[in-house]
Scaffold this active site. Sequence first.
Site, PDB file in Angstrom:
ATOM      1  N   GLY A 131       0.845  -1.194   0.000  1.00 20.50           N
ATOM      2  CA  GLY A 131       0.000   0.000   0.000  1.00 20.50           C
ATOM      3  C   GLY A 131       0.872   1.233   0.000  1.00 20.50           C
ATOM      4  CD  GLN A 149       3.525   5.840   2.754  1.00 20.18           C
ATOM      5  OE1 GLN A 149       2.529   5.298   2.293  1.00 20.18           O
ATOM      6  NE2 GLN A 149       4.525   5.158   3.304  1.00 20.18           N
ATOM      7  CB  CYS A 152       5.421   2.589   7.691  1.00 21.21           C
ATOM      8  SG  CYS A 152       4.880   4.000   6.738  1.00 21.21           S
ATOM      9  CG  LEU A 153       7.113   1.224   1.781  1.00 22.40           C
ATOM     10  CD1 LEU A 153       6.388   1.460   0.464  1.00 22.40           C
ATOM     11  CD2 LEU A 153       8.307   0.304   1.586  1.00 22.40           C
ATOM     12  CG  HIS A 207      -0.478   1.489   7.511  1.00 18.91           C
ATOM     13  ND1 HIS A 207       0.469   0.979   8.373  1.00 18.91           N
ATOM     14  CD2 HIS A 207       0.188   2.368   6.709  1.00 18.91           C
ATOM     15  CE1 HIS A 207       1.641   1.550   8.109  1.00 18.91           C
ATOM     16  NE2 HIS A 207       1.496   2.391   7.100  1.00 18.91           N
ATOM     17  CD  GLU A 208      -1.238   2.583   2.861  1.00 18.54           C
ATOM     18  OE1 GLU A 208      -0.749   3.724   2.794  1.00 18.54           O
ATOM     19  OE2 GLU A 208      -0.548   1.586   3.130  1.00 18.54           O
ATOM     20  CG  HIS A 255       0.413   6.913   5.636  1.00 18.54           C
ATOM     21  ND1 HIS A 255       1.546   7.414   6.222  1.00 18.54           N
ATOM     22  CD2 HIS A 255       0.662   5.603   5.420  1.00 18.54           C
ATOM     23  CE1 HIS A 255       2.443   6.440   6.354  1.00 18.54           C
ATOM     24  NE2 HIS A 255       1.927   5.322   5.881  1.00 18.54           N
TER      25      HIS A 255
HETATM   26 NI    NI Z   1       2.865   3.397   5.829  1.00 19.65          NI
END
Ligand code: NI
Length: 170
Positions: A47, A52, A98-99, A140-141, A144
């Site tokens: 995702g 991000q 998380c990236l 989670h997304e 963000h």
């Molecule tokens: Ni993330």
Amino acid sequence: MMAIRNIVIVPNPVLRKKAHRVDEFGTDLQELIDDMVETMREAPGVGLAAPQVNVSQRVIVVEFGDEEDETVPSKLYAVVNPEIVKPSRETVFGIEGCLSIPGLVGEVERAESVTIKGFSRYGQPTKIKARGWLARIFQHEVDHLNGVLFTDRATQVWQPQPDEERVLVT
Ligand code: NI
């Protein structure tokens, strides 16, 4: 032309902003979504949210397969202005990464199932029912987009070991 964009990491302030609602479904949005899909796949992650890639807009992409049946190919979702509605009262704990927070994972409690309401990349209203890991990724997304990171919600955070059990990176 699609392009891989740079993924921003903490403490970049864009990750802490409430992202703006999208009201134009034009070329810029199409390009953003294409780039987000390519960036997510290349990372790789399951995702990605627009902040991000340093774009403070309410856009997410998710690509995840059926956890119970590996023969079902993973499905790609792009949702604009997503909202979590009808979260289940039942919650589950799972490990997330998380990236934008390299080198850390954490255990996070999430609703077991949710409905996501929003718009397709072309502006059509859409509604997705998700449970399990897919529901976790969407939660989670959407976090963000509200400037919330998994580390804010985690009951524990640690550096993953090579033999770590399944971790979602988004
Ligand atoms: Ni993330």
